[in-house]
Design an enzyme around this catalytic site. Sequence first.
Site, PDB file in Angstrom:
ATOM      1  N   GLY A 220       0.809  -1.216   0.000  1.00 39.12           N
ATOM      2  CA  GLY A 220       0.000   0.000   0.000  1.00 39.12           C
ATOM      3  C   GLY A 220       0.839   1.261   0.000  1.00 39.12           C
ATOM      4  O   GLY A 220       0.529   2.231  -0.707  1.00 39.12           O
TER       5      GLY A 220
ATOM      6  N   HIS B  16      -1.528  -7.428   2.382  1.00 42.12           N
ATOM      7  CA  HIS B  16      -1.698  -8.021   3.720  1.00 42.12           C
ATOM      8  C   HIS B  16      -2.953  -7.572   4.448  1.00 42.12           C
ATOM      9  O   HIS B  16      -3.190  -7.971   5.589  1.00 42.12           O
ATOM     10  CB  HIS B  16      -0.449  -7.785   4.584  1.00 42.12           C
ATOM     11  CG  HIS B  16      -0.250  -6.385   5.058  1.00 42.12           C
ATOM     12  ND1 HIS B  16      -0.348  -6.033   6.376  1.00 42.12           N
ATOM     13  CD2 HIS B  16       0.044  -5.251   4.389  1.00 42.12           C
ATOM     14  CE1 HIS B  16      -0.101  -4.734   6.499  1.00 42.12           C
ATOM     15  NE2 HIS B  16       0.135  -4.240   5.308  1.00 42.12           N
TER      16      HIS B  16
ATOM     17  N   CYS C  22       1.982   6.519  21.444  1.00 38.59           N
ATOM     18  CA  CYS C  22       2.970   7.106  22.330  1.00 38.59           C
ATOM     19  C   CYS C  22       3.990   7.892  21.504  1.00 38.59           C
ATOM     20  O   CYS C  22       4.592   7.351  20.587  1.00 38.59           O
ATOM     21  CB  CYS C  22       3.662   5.995  23.094  1.00 38.59           C
ATOM     22  SG  CYS C  22       4.447   6.590  24.567  1.00 38.59           S
TER      23      CYS C  22
END
Length: 374
Positions: free
Chosen positions: A73, A203, A324
Amino acid sequence: MSAERIYLDFNASTPIAPEVAETMKPFLSQHFGNPSSLHWAGIPAKEAVEHARQQVAELLQCSPDEIVFTSGGSESNNHAIKGVFFALREKGNHIITTQIEHPAVINPCRFLEKLGAEVTFVPVDRYGRTDPQDIQKAITPRTILITVMHANNEVGTIQPIKEISKIAKERGIVLHTDAAQSVGKIATKVDELRVDLLSIAGHKLYAPKGVGALYIREGTPIEPLIHGAGHESGRRAGTENILLIVGLGKACDVAKRYVGDDRICSMRDRFWKLLQDNFGEKVVLNGHPLHLLPNTLNVSFVGKAGGELLSRLDGVAASTGAACHSGSVELSPVLKAMGISPEVGMGAIRFSLGRTTTIQELERVVQLLKNTLP
Ligand SMILES: Cc1ncc(COP(=O)(O)O)c(C=O)c1O
């Protein structure tokens, strides 16, 4: 005893489908030829690549010549965006996209800004949907490309691509859609969507990682991303990765059976109902209530931290809506762009269902949440 493992992160990646693995096997052991070679070893390799191209084209309802195999992608998006910019930079430098694109679209656009591109990132509503009128308003005489994802990876919202394509066509602007999350889940026929370029990631559709495709409508002005020999009709250099390409072809063939099959969607709806029944107003939906991928449920547990909650759901693989960054937890740019408050957004968990998901697994997750939440 270790906890039962429940995988609800199919938007992150899917396992390789058994039929796909089976189809790939001979290409691990027997067929090793270079598809460009004209002898006995090359010819079957070439035939396998062309058969796979046909299978991808059938899913998108396009001509096989309009399919270019890529590494996934990210490469397909880079090829589409940079390729159109390089082909049309004499004509204009303006690109329109949205604030909720995947980094594989946002970052090529940011990169092109350094080369003189001007990029408009149009906003979305609280459901993550772009208003085609905002796209229309953003168009200038210098606009060369509109790139809007078909469905969002985090919240599953489906964009009004047909309406956007009408606007793009009227103005003669190239339209690209990142369909990494929609191919194999909902219809992605290129003539219905009326797009010029469409990205696929293997995937996300039960093919291996590291393979994808870019649909390029015949006549679309686009430069290659990888220059070299004349592979892929001069559009993408490099000896074809037959093993992965064969896998992608088979995955597209299998996917035809699943597009429009509402089993996963019914389970997802049942799951959402169970969450509402059990947690009432403490749980809210992020994403569009109607224009939503059939497998995706992004919900917020208000006032909670999604990551912490998830870590207490022993054995459950899912994603959160926060990441994070340099030691502090930040709301995802997608939820931010949707105007979701931190109190709600920080409690987001994305559950994405797949072919092997069962209702028992979903009931188990609800039970685990009940044990965790007061
Ligand atoms: C919407 C979207 N676009 C692009 C990508 C990138 O695909 P790949 O991992 O094959 O490079 C992803 C993967 O997360 C995605 O969800």
